[in-house]
Design an enzyme around this catalytic site. Structure first.
Site, PDB file in Angstrom:
ATOM      1  N   SER A 178       0.854  -1.187   0.000  1.00 58.06           N
ATOM      2  CA  SER A 178       0.000   0.000   0.000  1.00 58.06           C
ATOM      3  C   SER A 178       0.888   1.235   0.000  1.00 58.06           C
ATOM      4  O   SER A 178       2.085   1.157   0.324  1.00 58.06           O
ATOM      5  CB  SER A 178      -0.869  -0.007   1.271  1.00 58.06           C
ATOM      6  OG  SER A 178      -1.504   1.229   1.482  1.00 58.06           O
ATOM      7  N   TYR A 214      -2.142  -1.059  10.600  1.00 65.80           N
ATOM      8  CA  TYR A 214      -2.117  -1.266   9.153  1.00 65.80           C
ATOM      9  C   TYR A 214      -0.784  -0.805   8.561  1.00 65.80           C
ATOM     10  O   TYR A 214      -0.161  -1.510   7.758  1.00 65.80           O
ATOM     11  CB  TYR A 214      -3.280  -0.493   8.541  1.00 65.80           C
ATOM     12  CG  TYR A 214      -3.528  -0.737   7.077  1.00 65.80           C
ATOM     13  CD1 TYR A 214      -4.369  -1.758   6.656  1.00 65.80           C
ATOM     14  CD2 TYR A 214      -2.951   0.079   6.106  1.00 65.80           C
ATOM     15  CE1 TYR A 214      -4.629  -1.971   5.308  1.00 65.80           C
ATOM     16  CE2 TYR A 214      -3.192  -0.124   4.755  1.00 65.80           C
ATOM     17  CZ  TYR A 214      -4.038  -1.149   4.365  1.00 65.80           C
ATOM     18  OH  TYR A 214      -4.277  -1.359   3.025  1.00 65.80           O
TER      19      TYR A 214
END
Length: 285
Positions: free
Chosen positions: A166, A179
């Site tokens: 990401s 995350y």
């Protein structure tokens, strides 16, 4: 922001990248985690559309059934096998890899399963932190640990492990510490696999900005509540505000990066990160 401003996320044969590749045959297997929805579902469908046999793993059995229906629509040769799996259970992870190895020659792994929890560090529930790290970092490590010997024992030892990273594996924003920690760790795992793959077993990661998935739809609502703003403001100002490409990616567009990375066209992609972020991390005002 209205629905008309959002991209079409329907999975069709036309939306998926198909490549002629000597290893994209039904005898060869791709294992895809998180295959019940979103990017995982799209990647499973995309790889099956290339002719590979795909083993799709997810804790959501109903969702896997939906993925099987989509594969039947988009794939002429590739097959899809459901593998209900709890990625926090070591025995389940081992069984998942064995199921993939039994379906043919395991050559490719796409570690895509993910989740999110929005909270500042001072209030972040440790059970949520542990769960996110288990699913998004420990499970990919354990999956690679079990899968690498199978790939390396292929007739030519060739294959690849792709990890869903990401923009949050490159930089940090507020309220997503677990995350962000997991995604930074995945880039390290990707490099470690490449270091031990002896050139024929490759590894790469895929880093994108915001993708219109069910997880993202939930995150929009959570971020709006956390910051006290509207959902449209979250999309326009928080998610797309820093990007230069003013449109969310679709799951199919991300899946196509995995297809390319696994193919022979990705021969020199080894330990690297495919950063397709619309300018999130490379530009600023």
């Amino acid at each position: 922001m209205s629905d008309a401003d959002l991209p079409d996320t329907d999975l069709t044969r036309e939306s998926l990248l198909t490549l002629d590749d000597p290893r994209f045959t039904p005898d060869n297997v791709a294992l895809v985690t998180g295959a019940a929805s979103g990017i995982g579902r799209a990647t499973a469908a995309g790889l099956a559309a290339t002719g590979l046999t795909v083993v799709g793993a997810d804790i959501d059995e109903d969702g896997l059934g939906g993925t099987a229906d989509i594969v039947a629509d988009v794939a002429d040769e590739g097959a899809f096998h459901e593998a209900p799996t709890d990625l926090t259970d070591d025995e389940d992870v081992a069984a998942m890899v064995e199921a993939a190895a039994e379906a043919g020659q395991l050559r490719y792994v796409a570690n895509i399963a993910g989740m999110q929890h929005i909270s500042p560090i001072s209030n972040f529930p440790m059970e949520q932190y542990d769960l996110l790290l288990d699913v998004m970092l420990r499970a990919p490590f354990l999956t690679a640990r079990h899968a690498m010997p199978h790939i390396q024992n292929a007739d030519d030892g060739a294959g690849a492990i792709g990890n869903m990273c990401s923009v949050h594996g490159h930089y940090a924003t507020q309220d997503k510490a677990a995350y962000i920690t997991a995604k930074h760790g995945l880039r390290g795992l990707t490099r470690s696999i490449a270091a031990e793959g002896e050139g024929s077993l490759r590894s790469f990661s895929v880093s994108v900005g915001y993708v219109l998935t069910p997880l993202m739809e939930n995150q929009i609502a959570d971020t709006a509540a956390e910051r006290g703003i509207s959902e449209s403001e979250v999309v326009e100002n928080v998610m797309l505000g820093q990007a230069r490409t003013k449109e969310m990616m679709t799951p199919a567009q991300v899946a196509n990066l995995f297809t390319f990375g696994f193919s022979s066209h990705g021969q020199h992609l080894n330990g690297g990160d495919m950063l397709w972020d619309g300018g999130y991390t490379t530009t600023y005002e």
